[in-house]
Design a protein around this motif. Structure first.
Motif, PDB file in Angstrom:
ATOM      1  N   ASP A 233       0.986  -1.202  -0.058  1.00  0.00           N
ATOM      2  CA  ASP A 233       0.016  -0.071  -0.020  1.00  0.00           C
ATOM      3  C   ASP A 233       0.864   1.028   0.075  1.00  0.00           C
ATOM      4  OD1 ASP A 233      -2.752  -0.868   0.216  1.00  0.00           O
ATOM      5  OD2 ASP A 233      -2.034  -1.775   1.794  1.00  0.00           O
ATOM      6  N   ILE A 234       0.220   2.273  -0.282  1.00  0.00           N
ATOM      7  CA  ILE A 234       1.153   3.606  -0.460  1.00  0.00           C
ATOM      8  C   ILE A 234       0.580   4.601   0.447  1.00  0.00           C
ATOM      9  CG2 ILE A 234       1.050   5.863  -1.671  1.00  0.00           C
ATOM     10  CD1 ILE A 234       0.637   3.986  -4.237  1.00  0.00           C
ATOM     11  N   LEU A 235       1.548   5.103   1.326  1.00  0.00           N
ATOM     12  CA  LEU A 235       1.534   6.003   2.468  1.00  0.00           C
ATOM     13  C   LEU A 235       1.852   7.261   1.746  1.00  0.00           C
ATOM     14  CD1 LEU A 235       1.040   5.301   5.208  1.00  0.00           C
ATOM     15  CD2 LEU A 235       3.184   5.808   5.992  1.00  0.00           C
ATOM     16  N   LEU A 236       0.883   8.260   1.853  1.00  0.00           N
ATOM     17  CA  LEU A 236       1.384   9.531   0.925  1.00  0.00           C
ATOM     18  C   LEU A 236       2.093  10.441   2.158  1.00  0.00           C
ATOM     19  CD1 LEU A 236       0.399  10.750  -1.428  1.00  0.00           C
ATOM     20  CD2 LEU A 236      -1.424  11.954  -0.604  1.00  0.00           C
ATOM     21  N   CYS A 237       2.858  11.107   1.505  1.00  0.00           N
ATOM     22  CA  CYS A 237       4.041  12.077   2.268  1.00  0.00           C
ATOM     23  C   CYS A 237       4.010  13.348   1.497  1.00  0.00           C
ATOM     24  CB  CYS A 237       5.289  11.655   2.434  1.00  0.00           C
ATOM     25  SG  CYS A 237       6.236  12.576   3.248  1.00  0.00           S
ATOM     26  N   ILE A 238       3.402  14.355   1.916  1.00  0.00           N
ATOM     27  CA  ILE A 238       3.300  15.630   1.306  1.00  0.00           C
ATOM     28  C   ILE A 238       4.357  16.440   1.763  1.00  0.00           C
ATOM     29  CG2 ILE A 238       2.124  17.769   0.558  1.00  0.00           C
ATOM     30  CD1 ILE A 238      -0.319  15.877   0.980  1.00  0.00           C
ATOM     31  N   SER A 239       5.243  17.067   0.879  1.00  0.00           N
ATOM     32  CA  SER A 239       6.362  17.665   1.221  1.00  0.00           C
ATOM     33  C   SER A 239       6.472  19.107   0.925  1.00  0.00           C
ATOM     34  CB  SER A 239       7.629  17.255   0.673  1.00  0.00           C
ATOM     35  OG  SER A 239       7.667  17.259  -0.627  1.00  0.00           O
ATOM     36  N   GLN A 240       6.627  20.277   1.574  1.00  0.00           N
ATOM     37  CA  GLN A 240       6.682  21.697   1.289  1.00  0.00           C
ATOM     38  C   GLN A 240       8.244  21.875   0.976  1.00  0.00           C
ATOM     39  OE1 GLN A 240       3.980  23.102   0.749  1.00  0.00           O
ATOM     40  NE2 GLN A 240       2.479  21.819   1.609  1.00  0.00           N
ATOM     41  N   GLY A 241       8.456  22.173  -0.123  1.00  0.00           N
ATOM     42  CA  GLY A 241       9.764  22.695  -0.527  1.00  0.00           C
ATOM     43  C   GLY A 241      10.783  21.636   0.025  1.00  0.00           C
ATOM     44  N   ASP A 242      11.740  22.065   0.592  1.00  0.00           N
ATOM     45  CA  ASP A 242      12.717  20.906   1.085  1.00  0.00           C
ATOM     46  C   ASP A 242      12.638  20.773   2.695  1.00  0.00           C
ATOM     47  OD1 ASP A 242      13.784  23.350   1.951  1.00  0.00           O
ATOM     48  OD2 ASP A 242      15.679  23.018   0.840  1.00  0.00           O
ATOM     49  N   ASP A 243      11.320  20.953   3.111  1.00  0.00           N
ATOM     50  CA  ASP A 243      11.236  20.718   4.361  1.00  0.00           C
ATOM     51  C   ASP A 243      11.039  19.034   4.427  1.00  0.00           C
ATOM     52  OD1 ASP A 243      10.191  20.198   6.985  1.00  0.00           O
ATOM     53  OD2 ASP A 243       8.607  21.032   6.754  1.00  0.00           O
ATOM     54  N   ILE A 244      11.546  18.242   5.324  1.00  0.00           N
ATOM     55  CA  ILE A 244      11.522  16.713   5.269  1.00  0.00           C
ATOM     56  C   ILE A 244      10.911  16.414   6.560  1.00  0.00           C
ATOM     57  CG2 ILE A 244      13.297  16.357   3.524  1.00  0.00           C
ATOM     58  CD1 ILE A 244      14.950  15.469   5.683  1.00  0.00           C
ATOM     59  N   THR A 245      10.304  17.233   7.322  1.00  0.00           N
ATOM     60  CA  THR A 245       9.795  16.734   8.595  1.00  0.00           C
ATOM     61  C   THR A 245       9.020  15.556   8.417  1.00  0.00           C
ATOM     62  OG1 THR A 245       8.512  18.472   8.896  1.00  0.00           O
ATOM     63  CG2 THR A 245      10.513  18.578   9.773  1.00  0.00           C
ATOM     64  N   SER A 246       8.018  15.776   7.492  1.00  0.00           N
ATOM     65  CA  SER A 246       7.065  14.597   7.368  1.00  0.00           C
ATOM     66  C   SER A 246       7.700  13.322   7.022  1.00  0.00           C
ATOM     67  CB  SER A 246       6.114  14.983   6.332  1.00  0.00           C
ATOM     68  OG  SER A 246       5.135  15.884   6.690  1.00  0.00           O
ATOM     69  N   LEU A 247       8.576  13.156   5.950  1.00  0.00           N
ATOM     70  CA  LEU A 247       9.226  12.177   5.359  1.00  0.00           C
ATOM     71  C   LEU A 247       9.998  11.477   6.680  1.00  0.00           C
ATOM     72  CD1 LEU A 247      10.078  10.248   3.333  1.00  0.00           C
ATOM     73  CD2 LEU A 247      11.816  11.922   2.738  1.00  0.00           C
ATOM     74  N   LYS A 248      10.805  12.296   7.394  1.00  0.00           N
ATOM     75  CA  LYS A 248      11.419  11.839   8.805  1.00  0.00           C
ATOM     76  C   LYS A 248      10.697  11.100   9.600  1.00  0.00           C
ATOM     77  CE  LYS A 248      15.439  14.417   9.889  1.00  0.00           C
ATOM     78  NZ  LYS A 248      15.868  15.793  10.085  1.00  0.00           N
ATOM     79  N   ARG A 249       9.641  11.869   9.767  1.00  0.00           N
ATOM     80  CA  ARG A 249       8.548  11.067  10.907  1.00  0.00           C
ATOM     81  C   ARG A 249       8.128   9.534  10.512  1.00  0.00           C
ATOM     82  NH1 ARG A 249       3.507  13.321  11.063  1.00  0.00           N
ATOM     83  NH2 ARG A 249       2.722  11.580  10.262  1.00  0.00           N
ATOM     84  N   ILE A 250       7.749   9.479   8.996  1.00  0.00           N
ATOM     85  CA  ILE A 250       7.424   8.274   8.577  1.00  0.00           C
ATOM     86  C   ILE A 250       8.307   7.208   8.562  1.00  0.00           C
ATOM     87  CG2 ILE A 250       6.768   7.259   6.423  1.00  0.00           C
ATOM     88  CD1 ILE A 250       4.887   9.830   5.817  1.00  0.00           C
TER      89      ILE A 250
END
Lengths: 332, 332
Positions: B99-116
């Motif tokens: 399955d696909i977990l969606l991560c939305i990034s704003q510019g080069d802010d990677i806090t969302s990706l990091k958390r996942i």
DNA sequence: CTGAAAGCGCTTACAG
DNA sequence: CTGAAAGCGCTTACAG
């Protein structure tokens, strides 16, 4: 490069306390001495300990994921709407440490959704589109999975967030009527869609309120293809329509193209307004009078509603969101 | 309504075998008698047993989720591209029970990706956009997470799937040159984007191959706002450009609007072509000559690549996908 | 070919 | 306020 991930046992051992204590310090549940908790918390902070969410999931039977079901057979003009809604959902979900599992549905085929649910991968679902007779709704209700519909749903018992299309359409129609326009052509899509019924009701209300009559010959519904729309435009113009009201933006963009092709001038020859705001029409010349709905807000509200349900909090059955009337050149 | 979910123990008990055996029958790993396996399989089928994916995840430290990182600050014209790519990813992922977990990034802010990632919610990542100096890439490489870039990436070591923009642009430019057009204005966006550099190289190659010279005065790059684009159009026309080559569709749609506004006729007064296919331009009158790339194929290929990596299979560092040149009225 | 047992990393009654 | 132990539902060496 630190291959081994530090676990709750490591923390417990290092601090000379039990796993139970560490768990309590983190979760905030259960009694624990303030001093102990601080000790644990600062150790965790310092050593960058992150609980294993999977293990937590298994122990609590919670996934901290929600499923967003988005139509795979979207119309292009609707894409920004869905995208904005998803951004809103993500914004709220992220704040609560939830993640989004994307489910793409084709028509009313729910095999994807089924798999995700049966695999227990999510704690709840937000539906970005519902049908009059909706297998998703039936399935989720039967399985007792918390869910919410973003957009109007037929089912009275389904938790739903929606924009106040009826009032919005009534208001925009009233404004048009107030401008002295009377021979207004209404062009709409599938009459079985809940939202189209709602919009039409708004239009009818406006007429009634105004003491005017909406002629059936001015009402063109179920325009589900380009050629139907073009025919409707031809018919409307030959009936000397002074205004064309488009019930959604897919229709509106086809109408605009048809008029340009036929060298019909807006707003001089005919006025135009759309019951939906689309970024696709944003740059049109002339600019188009329309209603404006905030899809992101819809997403945020839906997500809040769902998270409440997941937490066992009672939520309202129906939430109506506000709108704006945006008057532009096309009705000048 | 069956509140209790049936577990592997239930199956084992009912069949008078061990959990091990049931597990083996399902996974296909380990030796097991054909007869036993059939017995288990048919029982499972009949009783609609579904393994708990969470428990499986914990035991195998695998999530059967992949993360798709999509830019939150997309240009509207790019949305269909991202959406199609995601559909392609989903198609392949679904087939493999991912399955696909969606991560939305704003510019080069990677806090969302990091958390996942830190929450170990996914087994790998597909990046829908990369930067020249990309914190996502650095982070994922450091954490040793399998990932793939859909679209060209600066980093030589990053696994990437891309369309063959260079060859495509060379071919389209050659065709234009072959038509005898010489005073061609090139309008492009940010020169630091990898893709823009690649496209420009294709254009230059075509000129060279043709023995023609690309005048610097005909090259308008870094057009990152509407006003820059409009100015470039003005300049190009005052230099009597016979053709405008748009390096992407955001630029092309602005150019078209500007020309319409100024009553410049396409293709009579000036030819137009775009180095990208966008459904946004699809309905334009006149139709626009452009390159056509299959975003869905890109997504599918990227997903296959990622899943291979997750399975420990060696994958090519770079995969180039094909394209089509679509000749339309705008260059007639 | 099959099974008992330990383990994945958490949570949570229960007891103290 | 704290901890030992059982449990969540799988997988997988290890032994037979």
């Amino acid at each position: 490069m630190s291959d081994k991930n530090i676990t709750i046992s490591d923390v417990a051992e290092a601090l000379g306390v039990s796993k139970t204590t560490v768990s309590r310090a983190i979760s905030g549940k259960g009694r624990i001495g303030e001093e102990t908790r601080q000790k644990v918390l600062s150790y965790i902070e310092e050593h960058d300990y992150k609980p294993n969410v999977i293990a937590k999931s298994l122990a609590q039977s919670k996934t901290f994921n929600i499923c967003v079901v988005m139509p795979g057979d979207y119309a292009l003009v609707d894409l920004p709407f869905f995208q904005e809604a998803i951004m809103g959902i993500q914004e709220i979900a992220g704040m609560m440490e939830y993640d989004i599992l994307l489910c793409i549905s084709q028509g009313d085929d729910i095999t994807s959704l089924k798999r995700i649910i049966m695999n227990r991968k999510v704690d709840g679902v937000v539906l970005l589109r519902t049908f009059v007779d909706d297998p998703q709704v039936k399935f989720l209700a039967e399985k007792n999975i918390p869910f919410v519909a973003a957009g109007s749903s037929q089912y009275k018992s389904v938790k739903q967030i929606d924009h106040d299309h009826e009032t919005a359409c009534r208001e925009l129609t009233s404004i048009i009527l107030m401008r002295g326009l009377r021979n207004i052509a209404i062009l709409g899509g599938n009459e079985n869609y809940v939202v189209n019924q709602t919009r039409l009701r708004g239009v009818e209300d406006a007429y009634e309120q105004f003491g005017a009559k909406l002629e059936q010959t001015n009402l063109f519904m179920n325009l589900e293809s380009k050629s139907f729309i073009e025919k409707a435009v031809d018919d409307a113009l030959s009936q000397n329509a002074d205004c064309i009201l488009c019930m959604d933006d897919a229709i509106c963009s086809h109408v605009l193209r048809k008029l340009r092709q036929d060298h019909v001038k807006i707003p001089d020859d005919v006025k135009i307004a759309s019951f939906y705001n689309s970024s696709v029409l944003e740059n049109n010349i002339p600019s188009i009078t329309s209603l404006s709905f905030d899809a992101r807000e819809l997403g945020m509200t839906a997500c809040k509603n769902l998270l409440s349900q997941i937490d066992g909090v009672e939520v309202p059955r129906r939430t109506l969101l506000s709108y704006e009337v945006v008057l532009k050149e096309s009705t000048k």
